[in-house]
Design an enzyme around this catalytic site. Sequence first.
Site, PDB file in Angstrom:
ATOM      1  N   LYS A 119       0.833  -1.205   0.000  1.00  0.00           N
ATOM      2  CA  LYS A 119       0.000   0.000   0.000  1.00  0.00           C
ATOM      3  C   LYS A 119       0.872   1.261   0.000  1.00  0.00           C
ATOM      4  O   LYS A 119       0.673   2.170  -0.810  1.00  0.00           O
ATOM      5  CB  LYS A 119      -0.938   0.020   1.214  1.00  0.00           C
ATOM      6  CG  LYS A 119      -1.936   1.148   1.142  1.00  0.00           C
ATOM      7  CD  LYS A 119      -2.443   1.572   2.493  1.00  0.00           C
ATOM      8  CE  LYS A 119      -1.452   2.476   3.165  1.00  0.00           C
ATOM      9  NZ  LYS A 119      -1.845   2.997   4.449  1.00  0.00           N
ATOM     10  N   ASP A 137      -6.189   0.931   1.220  1.00  0.00           N
ATOM     11  CA  ASP A 137      -6.188   1.121   2.678  1.00  0.00           C
ATOM     12  C   ASP A 137      -7.503   0.579   3.222  1.00  0.00           C
ATOM     13  O   ASP A 137      -8.283  -0.039   2.488  1.00  0.00           O
ATOM     14  CB  ASP A 137      -5.970   2.604   3.024  1.00  0.00           C
ATOM     15  CG  ASP A 137      -7.133   3.485   2.582  1.00  0.00           C
ATOM     16  OD1 ASP A 137      -8.122   2.956   2.023  1.00  0.00           O
ATOM     17  OD2 ASP A 137      -7.073   4.703   2.811  1.00  0.00           O
TER      18      ASP A 137
END
Length: 209
Positions: A119, A137
Amino acid sequence: MDSRIQKIIKILDKLFPNPKAPLHFSTSFELLIATILSAQCTDERVNKVTPALFAAANTPEKIIKLGEQNLIKYIKSTGFYRAKARSIMGAAKMLVEDFNGRVPGTLEELQKLPGVGRKTASVVLIHAFGIPAFPVDRHVLRVANRLALAHAKTPDDTDEQLRKAIPEKLWIRSHLQLVFHGRGLCRPKPKCEICPLLPYCPEGKKHVK
Ligand code: SF4
């Protein structure tokens, strides 16, 4: 792209016509630090601490010189500061030793840095380099799966499925729109009754009879 997804994208474009990166930065290294700090913390809080930190140290060499204990003084209020300080120091050292002090521009290389998972690496790629990626996320994970843009339990699987469902030229924009929708109407307790996406959202339809 199937027509249901096209309609979802159109509505997201109306809701968030000009989505911008929420973290403040002026170099790829500043963005890397801000993204590491944003774990388990709000972007607002990160944006409050980074101006002073970046004024003191905003390159890998300067972070190494600053040292872990001084770094902690700047980042303490973002939470999990010991682990974050270790990651930032480790990343700064690796950048100096292995990457000539520069932040690399590939997912594979970025993920070699301490504290940098898929991420964080994807956030740096899209905002520092403009390279398409789909950072997932907790907001994107929740919203994408509620909207049946993905059917996955983990961020990495959701990322992979979103990249198949949505054309690459829309990834950066769609990622930001899903984040903002997750911070707005599609929170853990969603406001489906007033959400414009309801007609195209399987999960919303379960909430609103
Ligand atoms: Fe989220 Fe509800 Fe909107 Fe679906 S209808 S996107 S679950 S707020």
